[in-house]
Scaffold this active site. Sequence first.
Site, PDB file in Angstrom:
ATOM      1  N   LYS A 151     -23.900 -39.648  17.842  1.00 60.77           N
ATOM      2  CA  LYS A 151     -24.982 -39.336  16.801  1.00 60.77           C
ATOM      3  C   LYS A 151     -24.231 -38.406  15.534  1.00 60.77           C
ATOM      4  O   LYS A 151     -24.547 -38.600  14.362  1.00 60.77           O
ATOM      5  CB  LYS A 151     -26.333 -38.722  17.263  1.00 60.77           C
ATOM      6  CG  LYS A 151     -27.266 -38.329  16.253  1.00 60.77           C
ATOM      7  CD  LYS A 151     -27.074 -36.985  15.764  1.00 60.77           C
ATOM      8  CE  LYS A 151     -27.359 -36.043  17.069  1.00 60.77           C
ATOM      9  NZ  LYS A 151     -27.514 -34.444  16.506  1.00 60.77           N
ATOM     10  N   LYS A 162     -21.018 -27.808  10.422  1.00 58.67           N
ATOM     11  CA  LYS A 162     -21.238 -28.175  11.903  1.00 58.67           C
ATOM     12  C   LYS A 162     -20.441 -29.631  11.772  1.00 58.67           C
ATOM     13  O   LYS A 162     -19.631 -29.853  13.039  1.00 58.67           O
ATOM     14  CB  LYS A 162     -22.618 -28.392  12.138  1.00 58.67           C
ATOM     15  CG  LYS A 162     -22.740 -29.204  13.664  1.00 58.67           C
ATOM     16  CD  LYS A 162     -22.074 -28.287  14.657  1.00 58.67           C
ATOM     17  CE  LYS A 162     -22.194 -29.006  15.895  1.00 58.67           C
ATOM     18  NZ  LYS A 162     -23.736 -28.821  16.489  1.00 58.67           N
ATOM     19  N   THR A 165     -28.684 -30.841  15.007  1.00 51.39           N
ATOM     20  CA  THR A 165     -27.393 -31.228  14.162  1.00 51.39           C
ATOM     21  C   THR A 165     -27.847 -32.434  13.350  1.00 51.39           C
ATOM     22  O   THR A 165     -27.956 -33.635  13.884  1.00 51.39           O
ATOM     23  CB  THR A 165     -26.332 -31.444  15.191  1.00 51.39           C
ATOM     24  OG1 THR A 165     -25.686 -30.270  15.639  1.00 51.39           O
ATOM     25  CG2 THR A 165     -24.907 -32.006  14.312  1.00 51.39           C
TER      26      THR A 165
END
Length: 301
Positions: free
Chosen positions: A242, A174, A99
């Site tokens: 993150k 995502k 990701t």
Amino acid sequence: MEQSKRVGFVGLGIMGRSMAKNVAKRGFPVTVWNRTPAKMAEAREWGARLAAHPKEAAEQCDVVITIVGDTSDVREVALGPNGLLEGAHEGLIWIDMSTISPDATRELARVAAERGVRMLDAPVSGGDVGAREGTLSIMVGGDEETLAEVKPVLEAMGKNIVHCGSAGAGQTVKACNQIMCGVNLLGMVEALAFARKSGVDLDKMIQVTTQGAAGSWALANLAPRVVRGDLDPGFSVRFQQKDLRIVLEEAARLMLPLLGTSTVHQLLRSVEAHDGGEDGTHALIRVMEQLGNLKIVPSKE
């Protein structure tokens, strides 16, 4: 794609180790590389070949999958010394299942194409359980024909494989997923706090609310773990932070205010400040305990 096609895995963390193993179980020859040698030794036990570096994995394989921590890690294993693009050869397909930033993904796809490598971005959702059981949701950006070619490999890891658009589209979807995960997480811990302060049985509250319009993955899967005192990570606060940072950076580029996401990001920073970065994301409950002056997570004996 025939099972004789060789698949390389770069990254054997919580997700990658199970995903690689599932691909091997489906009959594909698997070669792995990881920074931590112990994880490679574990992969050898279930039949994986070991590469000395990502370049060697690319040289030996038809498809290379990367699943590492952050944008900088992807750049390193792809573009750094002995990176996978140094091992580029005709027909190589690179699937990045990390990701990372959608904008960086588009840049990496351009660089890969210049070296004759077809790249897909294919981040996943479903956590460690989905990785182990091969039931991940996989959101794919890139060329649709390339996706069709590697779909049997992805089907070894996931049940919901969706082509989302051109390069970077998988990472964008995502990001949407992580927005909803974060906001649902906040709703879950606030509901637990409200129930506890009101003197309602937490298990009964969860039992009822999971079956109605308030239901969410966080409520069904993480709330019971909170009540049991299990804050171990299926997905850690550190990695959620993150992901939310990537979301907020992209939102800033788009001039889009995301108030809920920003709030969750700040609250999880408090979890990190109290040494909870490696706990599961549901450790957000600790902040709610502090704010509300109440006890929800039972003490460990």
